[in-house]
Scaffold this motif. Structure first.
Motif, mmCIF file in Angstrom:
data_model
loop_
_atom_site.group_PDB
_atom_site.id
_atom_site.type_symbol
_atom_site.label_atom_id
_atom_site.label_comp_id
_atom_site.label_asym_id
_atom_site.label_seq_id
_atom_site.Cartn_x
_atom_site.Cartn_y
_atom_site.Cartn_z
ATOM 1 N N SER A 106 2.356 4.835 -14.706
ATOM 2 C CA SER A 106 2.779 5.715 -13.612
ATOM 3 C C SER A 106 2.033 7.047 -13.600
ATOM 4 O O SER A 106 1.984 7.722 -12.566
ATOM 5 C CB SER A 106 4.287 5.964 -13.690
ATOM 6 N N SER A 107 1.422 7.428 -14.717
ATOM 7 C CA SER A 107 0.668 8.680 -14.737
ATOM 8 C C SER A 107 -0.607 8.583 -13.906
ATOM 9 O O SER A 107 -1.200 9.605 -13.552
ATOM 10 C CB SER A 107 0.325 9.074 -16.178
ATOM 11 N N HIS A 108 -1.042 7.358 -13.586
ATOM 12 C CA HIS A 108 -2.244 7.146 -12.772
ATOM 13 C C HIS A 108 -1.908 6.918 -11.296
ATOM 14 O O HIS A 108 -2.814 6.849 -10.468
ATOM 15 C CB HIS A 108 -3.037 5.937 -13.288
ATOM 16 N N TRP A 109 -0.642 6.779 -10.979
ATOM 17 C CA TRP A 109 -0.268 6.446 -9.605
ATOM 18 C C TRP A 109 -0.592 7.570 -8.629
ATOM 19 O O TRP A 109 -0.503 8.763 -8.969
ATOM 20 C CB TRP A 109 1.229 6.171 -9.510
ATOM 21 N N ASP A 110 -0.919 7.178 -7.414
ATOM 22 C CA ASP A 110 -1.021 8.126 -6.308
ATOM 23 C C ASP A 110 0.378 8.201 -5.686
ATOM 24 O O ASP A 110 0.718 7.433 -4.793
ATOM 25 C CB ASP A 110 -2.056 7.646 -5.293
ATOM 26 N N LYS A 111 1.180 9.124 -6.177
ATOM 27 C CA LYS A 111 2.594 9.177 -5.787
ATOM 28 C C LYS A 111 2.775 9.614 -4.333
ATOM 29 O O LYS A 111 3.700 9.167 -3.647
ATOM 30 C CB LYS A 111 3.361 10.095 -6.733
ATOM 31 N N LYS A 112 1.900 10.491 -3.851
ATOM 32 C CA LYS A 112 1.985 10.912 -2.454
ATOM 33 C C LYS A 112 1.720 9.731 -1.529
ATOM 34 O O LYS A 112 2.430 9.515 -0.538
ATOM 35 C CB LYS A 112 0.983 12.032 -2.181
ATOM 36 N N GLU A 137 -4.937 5.802 -8.249
ATOM 37 C CA GLU A 137 -5.797 6.440 -7.260
ATOM 38 C C GLU A 137 -7.096 5.658 -7.090
ATOM 39 O O GLU A 137 -7.604 5.054 -8.036
ATOM 40 C CB GLU A 137 -6.104 7.875 -7.696
ATOM 41 N N TYR A 138 -7.628 5.687 -5.866
ATOM 42 C CA TYR A 138 -8.845 4.930 -5.591
ATOM 43 C C TYR A 138 -9.597 5.523 -4.413
ATOM 44 O O TYR A 138 -9.089 6.372 -3.689
ATOM 45 C CB TYR A 138 -8.520 3.461 -5.319
ATOM 46 N N ASP A 139 -10.818 5.046 -4.217
ATOM 47 C CA ASP A 139 -11.693 5.507 -3.144
ATOM 48 C C ASP A 139 -12.371 4.266 -2.571
ATOM 49 O O ASP A 139 -13.304 3.735 -3.171
ATOM 50 C CB ASP A 139 -12.723 6.487 -3.704
ATOM 51 N N TYR A 140 -11.908 3.793 -1.425
ATOM 52 C CA TYR A 140 -12.328 2.477 -0.932
ATOM 53 C C TYR A 140 -12.071 2.416 0.560
ATOM 54 O O TYR A 140 -11.068 2.944 1.046
ATOM 55 C CB TYR A 140 -11.512 1.408 -1.655
ATOM 56 N N ALA A 141 -12.969 1.785 1.307
ATOM 57 C CA ALA A 141 -12.802 1.654 2.753
ATOM 58 C C ALA A 141 -13.025 0.204 3.160
ATOM 59 O O ALA A 141 -13.981 -0.437 2.715
ATOM 60 C CB ALA A 141 -13.784 2.561 3.492
ATOM 61 N N VAL A 142 -12.148 -0.308 4.001
ATOM 62 C CA VAL A 142 -12.209 -1.706 4.426
ATOM 63 C C VAL A 142 -12.297 -1.783 5.946
ATOM 64 O O VAL A 142 -12.040 -0.803 6.649
ATOM 65 C CB VAL A 142 -10.982 -2.489 3.919
ATOM 66 N N LEU A 150 -3.997 -7.831 9.357
ATOM 67 C CA LEU A 150 -3.735 -6.681 8.508
ATOM 68 C C LEU A 150 -4.710 -6.750 7.341
ATOM 69 O O LEU A 150 -4.705 -7.720 6.583
ATOM 70 C CB LEU A 150 -2.291 -6.685 8.002
ATOM 71 N N VAL A 151 -5.582 -5.761 7.237
ATOM 72 C CA VAL A 151 -6.506 -5.679 6.108
ATOM 73 C C VAL A 151 -6.074 -4.498 5.250
ATOM 74 O O VAL A 151 -5.752 -3.429 5.762
ATOM 75 C CB VAL A 151 -7.974 -5.540 6.581
ATOM 76 N N ASP A 152 -6.027 -4.703 3.945
ATOM 77 C CA ASP A 152 -5.379 -3.742 3.052
ATOM 78 C C ASP A 152 -6.334 -3.298 1.948
ATOM 79 O O ASP A 152 -6.977 -4.128 1.307
ATOM 80 C CB ASP A 152 -4.140 -4.409 2.446
ATOM 81 N N SER A 153 -6.395 -1.990 1.731
ATOM 82 C CA SER A 153 -7.245 -1.442 0.676
ATOM 83 C C SER A 153 -6.487 -1.198 -0.627
ATOM 84 O O SER A 153 -7.097 -0.833 -1.634
ATOM 85 C CB SER A 153 -7.863 -0.117 1.141
ATOM 86 N N ARG A 154 -5.166 -1.399 -0.624
ATOM 87 C CA ARG A 154 -4.342 -1.010 -1.773
ATOM 88 C C ARG A 154 -4.665 -1.787 -3.052
ATOM 89 O O ARG A 154 -4.354 -1.326 -4.144
ATOM 90 C CB ARG A 154 -2.856 -1.170 -1.444
ATOM 91 N N ASN A 155 -5.259 -2.972 -2.925
ATOM 92 C CA ASN A 155 -5.533 -3.786 -4.107
ATOM 93 C C ASN A 155 -6.917 -3.532 -4.702
ATOM 94 O O ASN A 155 -7.397 -4.328 -5.513
ATOM 95 C CB ASN A 155 -5.392 -5.271 -3.762
#
Length: 241
Positions: A50-56, A86-91, A141-146
């Motif tokens: 959880s310390s790595h999560w993007d909580k916002k 957290e990540y940096d990705y565009a789909v 629906l295309v998802d960047s969360r993964n």
């Protein structure tokens, strides 16, 4: 009505026949990570910490889901909120229509940007369905969360059935799409064409080709409609009307 849905940090965006990015720019690296079994395992562990999560981002996704629950639940897999590192990705997702003589084929291209600041897209799946109706309902629906995995899902409504699909691509080169429980290993061709039949079954083609191989999409389209097997399938008497 045709609609494409992309989840972003600001909510849902509905659009037709346009390219949109879904991206979260919170993690910066001087070099693109080289994904190996070890780095993928490290990424999986970050999701659990959880310390790595993007909580916002997580809270924004919860609010978006609350507002659009019915839409998310209409897909083959319900898109519930979940925390990610957290990540940096565009789909990307690009819908299109191909007409051949009296036949109408609707499709979607699923891909990822070379980097979030780039305009260059690498397609990972091109899925087409013979619909014979320009106004038939479809949704993606295309998802960047993964990240670093590319995931997408959607459906095409045809006259006597519904074609559901779920797609995943791994950074190690393995990808697949499941269409009404038929699995296609995309290492053997990233172009999939579905031909719904009058008896509610479907036939299909898997072609070792991609829009990535052409200077523009029109050249790819011409290659597909000039494929002898595709032309034969499109003219089959068993196809939906």
């Amino acid at each position: 009505m045709k609609k494409i849905i992309i989840l972003t940090i600001t909510g849902l965006i509905f659009y037709s026949c346009q390219v949109r990015k879904a991206t979260v720019s919170t993690f910066n690296s001087a070099e693109e990570p080289k994904w190996t079994l070890e780095t993928l395992n490290a990424r999986a562990n970050e999701h659990l910490d959880s310390s790595h999560w993007d909580k916002k981002l997580f809270q924004q996704d919860i609010a978006t889901y609350e507002k659009y629950t019915e839409v998310f639940q209409s897909y083959p897999l319900n898109k519930s909120p979940f925390p990610v590192a957290e990540y940096d990705y565009a789909v990307s997702s690009i819908p299109f229509t191909i007409e051949y003589e009296t036949q109408v084929v609707k499709g979607v291209r699923i891909g990822e940007y070379v980097n979030p600041d780039s305009d260059s897209i690498v397609d990972r799946l091109t899925l087409m369905v013979l619909s014979n109706d320009k106004e038939s309902d479809e949704s993606t629906l295309v998802d960047s969360r993964n990240f670093p995995y590319l995931t997408a899902e959607g459906y095409f409504v045809v006259t006597n059935n519904q074609i559901d699909w779920v797609f995943s691509a791994s950074p190690d080169g393995y990808s697949f799409v499941v269409v009404n429980m038929k699995l296609f290993d995309l290492r053997f061709g990233e172009t999939i064409i579905i031909y719904p039949q009058k008896d509610k079954s479907f036939l299909y083609d898997q072609i070792k080709d991609s829009p990535n191989n052409y200077a523009n999409f029109e050249l790819y389209r011409e290659s597909i409609i000039n494929n002898e097997r595709v032309k034969q399938q499109l003219q089959s008497d068993g196809n939906i009307q």
